[in-house]
Design a protein around this motif. Structure first.
Motif, short mmCIF file in Angstrom:
data_model
loop_
_atom_site.label_atom_id
_atom_site.label_comp_id
_atom_site.label_asym_id
_atom_site.label_seq_id
_atom_site.Cartn_x
_atom_site.Cartn_y
_atom_site.Cartn_z
N ARG A 143 0.81 -1.21 0.00
CA ARG A 143 0.00 0.00 0.00
C ARG A 143 0.84 1.27 0.00
NH1 ARG A 143 -4.86 1.30 4.35
NH2 ARG A 143 -5.59 3.22 3.37
N TYR A 144 0.40 2.26 -0.77
CA TYR A 144 1.02 3.58 -0.81
C TYR A 144 0.26 4.54 0.11
CZ TYR A 144 3.72 2.48 -5.06
OH TYR A 144 4.58 1.94 -5.96
N THR A 145 0.95 5.60 0.52
CA THR A 145 0.30 6.74 1.15
C THR A 145 0.17 7.83 0.08
OG1 THR A 145 1.24 6.26 3.32
CG2 THR A 145 0.45 8.50 2.94
N HIS A 146 -1.05 8.30 -0.15
CA HIS A 146 -1.26 9.32 -1.18
C HIS A 146 -1.16 10.70 -0.55
CE1 HIS A 146 -2.90 5.78 -3.24
NE2 HIS A 146 -2.63 6.43 -4.35
N VAL A 147 -0.31 11.54 -1.15
CA VAL A 147 -0.04 12.88 -0.64
C VAL A 147 -0.46 13.90 -1.68
CG1 VAL A 147 1.81 14.49 -0.02
CG2 VAL A 147 1.85 12.14 0.86
N LYS A 148 -1.17 14.92 -1.25
CA LYS A 148 -1.62 16.00 -2.14
C LYS A 148 -0.78 17.23 -1.88
CE LYS A 148 -5.80 18.66 -3.31
NZ LYS A 148 -7.21 18.92 -2.90
N LEU A 149 -0.10 17.71 -2.94
CA LEU A 149 0.76 18.88 -2.81
C LEU A 149 0.36 19.97 -3.79
CD1 LEU A 149 4.29 17.20 -2.57
CD2 LEU A 149 2.88 18.04 -0.69
N ARG A 150 0.50 21.21 -3.35
CA ARG A 150 0.26 22.35 -4.24
C ARG A 150 1.54 22.64 -5.03
NH1 ARG A 150 -3.13 26.91 -4.48
NH2 ARG A 150 -4.15 26.36 -2.51
N LEU A 151 1.43 22.76 -6.34
CA LEU A 151 2.57 23.03 -7.20
C LEU A 151 2.82 24.53 -7.30
CD1 LEU A 151 1.82 20.49 -10.08
CD2 LEU A 151 3.08 20.12 -7.96
N ALA A 152 3.94 24.90 -7.92
CA ALA A 152 4.32 26.32 -8.02
C ALA A 152 3.30 27.13 -8.81
CB ALA A 152 5.70 26.43 -8.67
N ASP A 153 2.59 26.50 -9.76
CA ASP A 153 1.61 27.22 -10.56
C ASP A 153 0.22 27.25 -9.94
OD1 ASP A 153 0.79 24.63 -10.89
OD2 ASP A 153 1.12 24.52 -13.05
N GLY A 154 0.11 26.75 -8.69
CA GLY A 154 -1.17 26.79 -7.98
C GLY A 154 -2.00 25.53 -8.11
N ARG A 155 -1.66 24.67 -9.08
CA ARG A 155 -2.39 23.41 -9.23
C ARG A 155 -2.00 22.43 -8.12
NH1 ARG A 155 -0.95 20.46 -13.31
NH2 ARG A 155 1.03 21.53 -13.67
N PHE A 156 -2.84 21.40 -7.97
CA PHE A 156 -2.55 20.35 -7.00
C PHE A 156 -2.19 19.07 -7.74
CE2 PHE A 156 -5.06 23.26 -4.44
CZ PHE A 156 -4.41 23.23 -3.21
N ARG A 157 -1.33 18.27 -7.13
CA ARG A 157 -0.98 16.98 -7.71
C ARG A 157 -0.87 15.95 -6.59
NH1 ARG A 157 4.13 16.99 -11.38
NH2 ARG A 157 2.59 17.54 -12.99
N PHE A 158 -1.34 14.74 -6.88
CA PHE A 158 -1.23 13.64 -5.93
C PHE A 158 0.04 12.84 -6.21
CE2 PHE A 158 -5.73 14.55 -5.45
CZ PHE A 158 -5.94 14.34 -4.10
N TYR A 159 0.72 12.46 -5.14
CA TYR A 159 1.90 11.61 -5.24
C TYR A 159 1.69 10.34 -4.42
CZ TYR A 159 4.35 15.68 -7.13
OH TYR A 159 4.73 16.76 -7.90
N ARG A 160 2.20 9.25 -4.94
CA ARG A 160 2.17 8.00 -4.20
C ARG A 160 3.50 7.87 -3.45
NH1 ARG A 160 0.51 3.06 -7.84
NH2 ARG A 160 2.62 3.37 -8.64
N THR A 161 3.42 7.67 -2.13
CA THR A 161 4.63 7.67 -1.32
C THR A 161 4.70 6.44 -0.41
OG1 THR A 161 3.67 8.91 0.53
CG2 THR A 161 4.62 10.20 -1.27
N ARG A 162 5.93 6.07 -0.11
CA ARG A 162 6.22 5.10 0.95
C ARG A 162 7.39 5.66 1.76
NH1 ARG A 162 6.14 0.75 -3.13
NH2 ARG A 162 4.16 -0.36 -2.99
N SER A 163 7.46 5.32 3.02
CA SER A 163 8.59 5.78 3.82
C SER A 163 9.18 4.61 4.59
CB SER A 163 8.16 6.89 4.78
OG SER A 163 7.27 6.40 5.76
N HIS A 164 10.45 4.76 4.92
CA HIS A 164 11.18 3.72 5.63
C HIS A 164 12.22 4.41 6.51
CE1 HIS A 164 12.76 -0.11 6.59
NE2 HIS A 164 13.85 -0.06 5.82
N THR A 165 12.39 3.93 7.73
CA THR A 165 13.35 4.49 8.67
C THR A 165 14.51 3.53 8.85
OG1 THR A 165 11.58 5.66 9.84
CG2 THR A 165 13.66 5.42 11.00
#
Length: 253
Positions: A143-165
């Motif tokens: 499973r991914y964690t979906h992250v929503k980020l605002r881009l420099a032009d004001g639009r939003f984009r979803f990214y699929r992320t995983r993290s590990h320590t």
């Protein structure tokens, strides 16, 4: 890098450098910039001209005692050392940079100051003895964690992320690695490192987004303020030209 015409010669700061975007050597001067972001504002704070070994030796032999070869990592640490005394000890600091600067020496120096790091890293980096690319392949299908980020032009984009320590070479404390993809089949993932393991995937990516302000600075000084327009041969004169251009940018901001 500040491109110059192929016919340019006798300019102390100009040499052939490899352009990773064009995948070939170009004639240019090369410099590093340290910027500061605080309370929603960003300013370029200082710069260092980078000289290749042959350039520095040639200038030194010609009598210029200030022309000493230093690697880009040495110049980066030098700028951070210069700014460190004026930052209050209680002020939390996060240092941002791309994967080229994610060296063991720079990471160790920054963490010794009590500062945090958020940076990009390459997929061949080892985390607890395993390459990041291999770890990513081993967890495909999970499973991914979906992250929503605002881009420099004001639009939003979803990214699929995983993290590990885990642990990286040179640091005694654990770090968090975030693997980010734009979407299924959207090319190779990007890898990011944070020395603050309490941060979420979204917060780490939001921190790294602030580094884009430096790319905007480069665009302004090269395209709008004429950083590459100098016709000066002397190294000190070229440094003064850079100072005037960056001081102008700060005043405009």
């Amino acid at each position: 890098m500040v491109p110059k015409d192929k016919g340019t010669h006798k300019l102390a700061s100009v040499a052939y450098h490899f352009d990773h975007n064009k995948h070939r050597n170009i004639k240019a001067s090369n410099h590093l910039v340290l910027g500061i972001s605080c309370l929603g504002y960003h300013y370029p704070l200082m710069f260092r001209l980078y000289l290749r070994t042959k350039q520095a030796n040639k200038l030194k032999n010609a009598g210029n005692s200030t022309a000493i070869f230093k690697s880009k990592l040495e110049l980066a640490i030098e700028m951070l050392q210069a700014v460190q005394p004026i930052i209050p000890t209680e002020q939390p600091v996060t240092v941002l940079f791309d994967s080229w600067y994610a060296s063991e020496d720079l990471l160790k120096w920054i963490t010794r100051q009590g500062w945090q790091v958020v940076c990009a890293v390459k997929g061949n980096r080892n985390l607890t003895g395993e390459q990041l690319t291999q770890w990513h392949k081993r967890h495909k299908g999970k499973r991914y964690t979906h992250v929503k980020l605002r881009l420099a032009d004001g639009r939003f984009r979803f990214y699929r992320t995983r993290s590990h320590t885990g642990c990286v070479k040179g640091l005694s404390e654990e770090v968090r690695i975030v693997i980010s993809e734009k979407g299924k089949g959207a090319g190779r993932p990007k890898y990011f490192l944070s020395t603050d393991t309490s941060l979420s995937e979204k917060t780490i990516l939001q921190h790294y987004q602030r580094r884009w302000s430096q790319e905007v600075d480069f665009w302004y000084v090269k395209q709008e303020l004429g950083l590459s327009d100098y016709r000066l041969q002397n190294l000190e004169a070229i440094k003064k030209w850079h100072t005037v251009v960056y001081a102008t940018l700060v005043m405009l901001y």
